[in-house]
Design a protein around this motif. Structure first.
Motif, PDB file in Angstrom:
ATOM      1  N   ALA A   1       0.300  -1.269  -0.385  1.00 13.51           N
ATOM      2  CA  ALA A   1      -0.090  -0.157  -0.103  1.00 13.51           C
ATOM      3  C   ALA A   1       0.921   1.409   0.448  1.00 13.51           C
ATOM      4  CB  ALA A   1      -0.960   0.166   0.948  1.00 13.51           C
ATOM      5  N   ASP A   2       0.704   1.961  -0.345  1.00  7.36           N
ATOM      6  CA  ASP A   2       1.036   3.818  -0.517  1.00  7.36           C
ATOM      7  C   ASP A   2       1.143   4.457   0.846  1.00  7.36           C
ATOM      8  OD1 ASP A   2       2.028   3.899  -3.325  1.00  7.36           O
ATOM      9  OD2 ASP A   2       0.708   3.309  -4.206  1.00  7.36           O
ATOM     10  N   TYR A   3      -0.335   4.136   1.526  1.00  7.15           N
ATOM     11  CA  TYR A   3      -0.446   4.727   2.283  1.00  7.15           C
ATOM     12  C   TYR A   3      -1.958   3.623   3.072  1.00  7.15           C
ATOM     13  CZ  TYR A   3       0.651   8.999  -0.077  1.00  7.15           C
ATOM     14  OH  TYR A   3       1.753   9.770   0.149  1.00  7.15           O
ATOM     15  N   GLY A   4      -1.495   2.908   4.355  1.00  4.26           N
ATOM     16  CA  GLY A   4      -1.609   3.191   5.140  1.00  4.26           C
ATOM     17  C   GLY A   4      -2.823   3.091   6.752  1.00  4.26           C
ATOM     18  N   ILE A   5      -4.022   2.610   7.074  1.00  4.04           N
ATOM     19  CA  ILE A   5      -4.045   3.157   8.512  1.00  4.04           C
ATOM     20  C   ILE A   5      -4.307   1.775   9.122  1.00  4.04           C
ATOM     21  CG2 ILE A   5      -6.052   3.967   9.887  1.00  4.04           C
ATOM     22  CD1 ILE A   5      -6.428   6.662   7.478  1.00  4.04           C
ATOM     23  N   VAL A   6      -3.885   1.667  10.646  1.00  2.00           N
ATOM     24  CA  VAL A   6      -3.615   0.899  11.213  1.00  2.00           C
ATOM     25  C   VAL A   6      -4.565   0.944  12.449  1.00  2.00           C
ATOM     26  CG1 VAL A   6      -2.945  -1.009  13.072  1.00  2.00           C
ATOM     27  CG2 VAL A   6      -1.666   0.091  10.463  1.00  2.00           C
TER      28      VAL A   6
ATOM     29  N   VAL B   1     -12.715   4.290  11.367  1.00  2.00           N
ATOM     30  CA  VAL B   1     -12.032   4.807  10.086  1.00  2.00           C
ATOM     31  C   VAL B   1     -12.808   4.543   9.178  1.00  2.00           C
ATOM     32  CG1 VAL B   1      -9.567   5.144   8.799  1.00  2.00           C
ATOM     33  CG2 VAL B   1      -9.702   3.634  11.005  1.00  2.00           C
TER      34      VAL B   1
ATOM     35  N   GLU C   1     -14.686   8.704   9.315  1.00  2.45           N
ATOM     36  CA  GLU C   1     -14.480   9.428   9.526  1.00  2.45           C
ATOM     37  C   GLU C   1     -14.138  10.207   8.232  1.00  2.45           C
ATOM     38  OE1 GLU C   1     -13.999  11.182  12.551  1.00  2.45           O
ATOM     39  OE2 GLU C   1     -14.690   9.609  13.611  1.00  2.45           O
ATOM     40  N   LEU C   2     -13.863   9.082   7.668  1.00  2.00           N
ATOM     41  CA  LEU C   2     -12.972   9.644   5.733  1.00  2.00           C
ATOM     42  C   LEU C   2     -14.344   9.334   5.370  1.00  2.00           C
ATOM     43  CD1 LEU C   2     -10.727   6.633   5.141  1.00  2.00           C
ATOM     44  CD2 LEU C   2     -10.216   9.071   5.137  1.00  2.00           C
TER      45      LEU C   2
ATOM     46  N   GLU D   1     -14.719  13.689   5.875  1.00  2.00           N
ATOM     47  CA  GLU D   1     -13.382  14.547   5.677  1.00  2.00           C
ATOM     48  C   GLU D   1     -13.373  14.815   3.560  1.00  2.00           C
ATOM     49  OE1 GLU D   1     -10.569  15.350   6.926  1.00  2.00           O
ATOM     50  OE2 GLU D   1     -10.586  14.990   8.734  1.00  2.00           O
TER      51      GLU D   1
ATOM     52  N   GLY E   1       4.105   2.059   1.406  1.00  2.00           N
ATOM     53  CA  GLY E   1       4.795   3.342   1.662  1.00  2.00           C
ATOM     54  C   GLY E   1       4.095   4.024   3.124  1.00  2.00           C
ATOM     55  N   GLU E   2       3.301   4.858   3.569  1.00  2.00           N
ATOM     56  CA  GLU E   2       3.670   5.228   4.779  1.00  2.00           C
ATOM     57  C   GLU E   2       2.334   4.532   5.727  1.00  2.00           C
ATOM     58  OE1 GLU E   2       3.532   9.721   5.664  1.00  2.00           O
ATOM     59  OE2 GLU E   2       4.059   9.855   3.185  1.00  2.00           O
ATOM     60  N   ILE E   3       2.621   4.443   7.040  1.00  2.00           N
ATOM     61  CA  ILE E   3       1.912   3.921   7.393  1.00  2.00           C
ATOM     62  C   ILE E   3       1.555   4.430   8.847  1.00  2.00           C
ATOM     63  CG2 ILE E   3       1.501   1.422   8.991  1.00  2.00           C
ATOM     64  CD1 ILE E   3       2.049   0.808   6.331  1.00  2.00           C
ATOM     65  N   ILE E   4       0.022   5.160   8.694  1.00  2.00           N
ATOM     66  CA  ILE E   4      -0.699   6.055  10.047  1.00  2.00           C
ATOM     67  C   ILE E   4      -1.111   4.663  11.379  1.00  2.00           C
ATOM     68  CG2 ILE E   4      -1.842   7.665  10.089  1.00  2.00           C
ATOM     69  CD1 ILE E   4      -1.622   8.073   7.398  1.00  2.00           C
TER      70      ILE E   4
ATOM     71  N   LYS F   1      -9.826   9.204  13.507  1.00  2.36           N
ATOM     72  CA  LYS F   1     -10.557  10.714  13.642  1.00  2.36           C
ATOM     73  C   LYS F   1      -9.474  11.213  12.923  1.00  2.36           C
ATOM     74  CE  LYS F   1     -13.310  14.604  14.680  1.00  2.36           C
ATOM     75  NZ  LYS F   1     -13.953  14.404  13.524  1.00  2.36           N
TER      76      LYS F   1
ATOM     77  N   ALA G   1      -6.531   9.558  12.323  1.00  2.43           N
ATOM     78  CA  ALA G   1      -5.789   8.934  11.146  1.00  2.43           C
ATOM     79  C   ALA G   1      -6.732   9.355  10.392  1.00  2.43           C
ATOM     80  CB  ALA G   1      -6.142   7.414  11.498  1.00  2.43           C
ATOM     81  N   ALA G   2      -8.059   9.570   9.582  1.00  2.00           N
ATOM     82  CA  ALA G   2      -8.330   9.620   9.008  1.00  2.00           C
ATOM     83  C   ALA G   2      -7.917  11.066   8.739  1.00  2.00           C
ATOM     84  CB  ALA G   2     -10.029   9.669   9.287  1.00  2.00           C
ATOM     85  N   HIS G   3      -7.762  12.115   9.338  1.00  2.00           N
ATOM     86  CA  HIS G   3      -7.194  13.468   8.874  1.00  2.00           C
ATOM     87  C   HIS G   3      -6.252  13.004   8.884  1.00  2.00           C
ATOM     88  CE1 HIS G   3      -7.264  17.932   9.037  1.00  2.00           C
ATOM     89  NE2 HIS G   3      -7.064  17.731   9.482  1.00  2.00           N
TER      90      HIS G   3
ATOM     91  N   LEU H   1      -4.525  11.266   6.830  1.00  2.00           N
ATOM     92  CA  LEU H   1      -4.123  10.580   5.461  1.00  2.00           C
ATOM     93  C   LEU H   1      -4.858  11.789   4.680  1.00  2.00           C
ATOM     94  CD1 LEU H   1      -3.635   7.916   4.162  1.00  2.00           C
ATOM     95  CD2 LEU H   1      -6.442   8.109   4.040  1.00  2.00           C
ATOM     96  N   ILE H   2      -5.679  11.985   5.054  1.00  2.00           N
ATOM     97  CA  ILE H   2      -6.415  13.644   3.792  1.00  2.00           C
ATOM     98  C   ILE H   2      -5.251  14.302   3.847  1.00  2.00           C
ATOM     99  CG2 ILE H   2      -7.716  15.255   3.298  1.00  2.00           C
ATOM    100  CD1 ILE H   2      -9.206  12.126   3.305  1.00  2.00           C
TER     101      ILE H   2
ATOM    102  N   LYS I   1      -1.717  14.246   3.934  1.00  2.00           N
ATOM    103  CA  LYS I   1      -1.107  13.906   3.052  1.00  2.00           C
ATOM    104  C   LYS I   1      -1.276  13.375   2.002  1.00  2.00           C
ATOM    105  CE  LYS I   1       1.186  10.584   6.881  1.00  2.00           C
ATOM    106  NZ  LYS I   1       2.224  12.038   7.253  1.00  2.00           N
ATOM    107  N   LEU I   2      -2.575  13.279   1.465  1.00  2.00           N
ATOM    108  CA  LEU I   2      -2.995  12.779  -0.133  1.00  2.00           C
ATOM    109  C   LEU I   2      -3.014  13.882  -0.621  1.00  2.00           C
ATOM    110  CD1 LEU I   2      -6.322  10.306   0.171  1.00  2.00           C
ATOM    111  CD2 LEU I   2      -3.791  10.497   0.054  1.00  2.00           C
TER     112      LEU I   2
ATOM    113  N   ALA J   1       0.166  15.133  -1.534  1.00  2.00           N
ATOM    114  CA  ALA J   1       0.725  14.697  -2.619  1.00  2.00           C
ATOM    115  C   ALA J   1       0.103  15.032  -3.670  1.00  2.00           C
ATOM    116  CB  ALA J   1       0.814  13.081  -2.228  1.00  2.00           C
TER     117      ALA J   1
ATOM    118  N   ILE K   1      -2.371  13.761  -4.673  1.00  2.00           N
ATOM    119  CA  ILE K   1      -3.106  12.966  -5.175  1.00  2.00           C
ATOM    120  C   ILE K   1      -4.529  13.313  -5.173  1.00  2.00           C
ATOM    121  CG2 ILE K   1      -4.300  10.393  -4.675  1.00  2.00           C
ATOM    122  CD1 ILE K   1      -0.968  10.571  -3.072  1.00  2.00           C
ATOM    123  N   ILE K   2      -5.276  14.255  -4.290  1.00  2.00           N
ATOM    124  CA  ILE K   2      -7.173  14.659  -4.832  1.00  2.00           C
ATOM    125  C   ILE K   2      -7.440  16.070  -4.651  1.00  2.00           C
ATOM    126  CG2 ILE K   2      -7.693  12.721  -3.372  1.00  2.00           C
ATOM    127  CD1 ILE K   2      -7.911  14.342  -0.728  1.00  2.00           C
TER     128      ILE K   2
END
Lengths: 398, 261
Positions: free
Chosen positions: A373-378, A384, A387-388, A391, B236-239, B245, B247-249, B251-252, B254-255, B258, B260-261
């Motif tokens: 994965a380029d990005y991962g959330i554990v 999650v 929340e996404l 956002e 890649g990057e692991i959060i 909340k 973690a989601a923030h 990610l957004i 970082k995207l 980069a 991407i969005i």
């Protein structure tokens, strides 16, 4: 070609036995022996530590005049006058192959009322368009399409034919290849020209995505292959380009068409056209239960994307098979792929590896999906995802 | 109705592992199985027979070990099984394979329906079915998710990317099936006993009317040039955050950074 083991040199280490992707090498009295399953791929020659395995090039007796076959063809699949993106993607790559060979690039379009597509094909790189525009081609029909495409190949003799590895493409290509008596390589993920031979080098995954194989078609023409959607970028259209349109007059008699289309059943409201999607949100077993897929659907909806599912989810009956992604399902290549509660088994990964960006959400930090994965959330997908969604909704409003 | 099912013995690719040191496939311990799609084809054949009467014959081309999967099909309920096996058939690509299968089917006699799995899980080409139909001069219907018999015709629900087509065709017809068509049964004890006793005839090159130039490696237009390990994507990057909340923030953020969005 033939693969031979030099008995004197072989030290009986067994490395080649493991290296053979086809299980075609056995050990007999401490020496390696090539058995029936050998496809002469040569994987063992590279693996042997003492160079005891050699592959001899052997000329096959070609029965056709290969030089009379010229040009690269791209089959443009269309439904109701709308071309699938993969056709244009292949025109982009086909242009490169044609230039490398110093030959022309032609588009082949079969359908009814499809004339506007010819100009689009030319704008996407084609020098020529073969247009079979007849009422009997108004919807894909395996007999009628096989007849007309095979007829065109026999008449105009292209050197290379590319088709999209769609359902209809994978129905049509083998029938056409068989009828004209040539080789076909399925589901390619890379195409180039082999410098030594000037042949098309067709590269594809095999063994559930565990290995890649590069395949040549040396002595038969045309060289044919199906190519997965989204592997190549769609070229920008240049409307100033000019090209020739060749009207194909082949007609198919009603008696030659042995299937009858009774109806088309549309399914679902959420898009499952994963092959063409820019964004895919996929769920796996980690979603817990089928009802939780509403979160997957909501995120897909907010992003204007399609909904995917892992094999486990489809096998469990949570989602219909049309949503399945992976080696036994669909192969996808979106800009962004969300893997939610998907562990990342090789068979799933094989279907998503050409995605631009992969985002994984999984509560197991050791899940294999994070390795690619380029990005991962554990974290817990059920926490999650809401929340996404919030956002992304906010972003959309801004 | 007479039904022929084509099956293949394959390594269970889900069990295949790659040796990271040599980038080669570890074959030891990988079981050989009946190709999963073919299992659904066998099931479809058995259901057609149960409803319409007739006979189910299963055929496979492969080495003598492939008898195992044919016995499995007998155990599931198939009436007959035939192995097509000869050293000369080795190394065949899809064109040579389908040519050989066609010759074997002609030898077996008449049929109404040929069933195949959509594709095998080792080659994944989905080409042998349509090519076999072409060699035999019968019409193929691929990606079948449902089959109904209507007199001397079949009505097939064909899976498309985003819809289904309902297609009708008269016998003889070749159909390739997807997994959603049915839930394969398990073999009964009686079936297993029957399979154990079953003699499986073998057809070799001399049993078939076949052109020696068109079989095996010699009759295969495509050649494997090179085998290599797929290039792996890098991690890649692991959060990792205790708050979903946050973690989601992150990610957004970082995207966006980069682009991407």
């Amino acid at each position: 070609m033939a693969v031979n083991i030099l008995k004197e040199t072989c030290i009986g280490c067994g490395t080649c036995v493991n290296a053979c992707p086809f299980g075609a090498i056995a050990m007999e009295t401490n020496k390696a022996v090539i058995t029936d399953g050998c496809t002469q791929c040569g994987a063992c020659t590279e693996a042997c530590p003492v160079a005891a395995i050699i592959r001899e090039e052997q000329e096959k007796l070609g029965t056709i005049d290969k030089d009379s076959y010229k040009g690269v063809w791209v089959y443009i699949e269309q439904t109701g006058g709308l071309a699938k993106s993969v056709g244009y993607e292949l025109l982009g790559q086909g242009r490169k192959l044609a230039d490398a060979l110093g030959q022309e690039l032609a588009a082949v379009i079969v359908g009814y009322g499809i004339k506007p597509l010819a100009q689009q094909a030319i704008a996407s790189g084609a020098d020529k368009v073969y247009l079979a525009d007849q009422e009997e081609f108004s919807h894909y029909n395996t007999d009628a399409y096989t007849h007309v495409v095979a007829d065109m190949i026999n008449t105009y003799k292209p050197s290379v034919v590319l088709m999209g590895a769609t359902h209809d493409g994978r129905d049509l290509a083998p029938r056409v290849a068989c009828r004209v008596g040539t080789g076909l390589t399925a589901d390619c993920t890379d195409l180039s020209i082999d410098e030594a031979t000037g042949l098309v080098a067709w590269t594809r995954p095999a063994f559930g995505g565990n290995i890649m194989a590069t395949i040549l078609c040396p002595d038969h023409r045309p060289q044919m292959g199906t190519v997965r959607p989204k592997v190549f970028k769609r070229p920008l259209m240049d409307n100033s380009r000019n090209g020739e349109i060749v009207k194909v007059e082949t007609r198919v008699q009603a008696a030659e068409i042995r299937t009858k289309l009774i109806e088309i059943i549309k399914v679902g409201t959420v898009s499952c056209n994963l092959e063409e999607a820019e964004v895919i949100v996929s769920g796996g077993r980690g979603m817990g239960k089928p009802e939780n897929f509403t979160l997957i659907e909501e995120l897909a909806n907010v992003l204007g994307g399609a909904v995917g599912a892992s094999r486990a989810v489809v096998d469990a009956g949570w989602k219909p098979a049309l949503h399945q992604i992976g080696q036994t399902g669909k192969t996808v290549g979106p800009k962004i792929y969300f893997a939610c509660g998907i562990s990342g088994a090789i068979q799933h990964v094989a279907g998503i590896s050409s995605s631009d960006i992969i985002i994984a959400i999984n509560k197991d930090k050791d899940a294999p999906i994070f390795k690619m994965a380029d990005y991962g959330i554990v974290g817990d997908v059920m926490e999650v995802l809401p929340e996404l969604i919030a956002e992304f909704k906010e972003l959309k409003q801004d | 109705m007479d039904i022929i099912v084509c099956v293949k013995q394959v390594p269970d690719t889900a069990e295949v592992k790659i040796d990271p040191a040599t980038n080669s496939i570890i074959r030891q311990g990988v079981p050989s199985i009946l190709n999963p799609f073919d299992k659904h084809a066998v099931e479809a054949a058995l259901r057609l027979k149960e409803k319409n009467g007739g006979k189910v014959t299963v055929i496979s081309m492969g080495p003598s070990q492939a008898k195992d999967v044919l016995k499995e099909c007998i155990a599931l309920g198939a009436d007959e099984a035939v192995l097509i096996s000869d050293r000369a058939f080795g190394g065949a690509d899809t064109l040579a394979t389908s040519y050989t299968l066609a010759a074997a089917i002609r030898k077996l006699g008449s049929f109404d329906v040929i069933l195949c799995g959509k594709q095998s899980i080792d080659g994944d080409t989905a080409q042998v079915g349509p090519e076999l139909a072409e060699h035999l001069g019968v019409v193929p219907i691929t990606y079948a998710a449902d089959i109904e018999v209507n007199g001397n015709a079949v009505v097939v629900k064909r899976e498309q990317e985003d819809c289904y087509e309902v297609i009708e065709a008269k016998f003889p017809v070749l159909i390739t099936v997807v997994k959603s068509i049915n839930e394969p049964r398990h073999a009964s004890v009686k079936g297993v006993m029957k399979a154990n006793r079953k003699n499986i005839p073998v057809l070799s090159q001399q049993d078939l009317e076949i052109d020696g130039e068109r079989i095996g490696l010699k009759g295969s237009p495509t050649q494997v040039r090179r085998i290599f390990a797929p290039s792996h994507r890098v991690q890649g990057e692991i959060i990792e955050s205790s708050s979903a909340k946050e973690a989601a923030h992150l990610l957004i953020q970082k995207l966006s950074e980069a682009k991407i969005i």
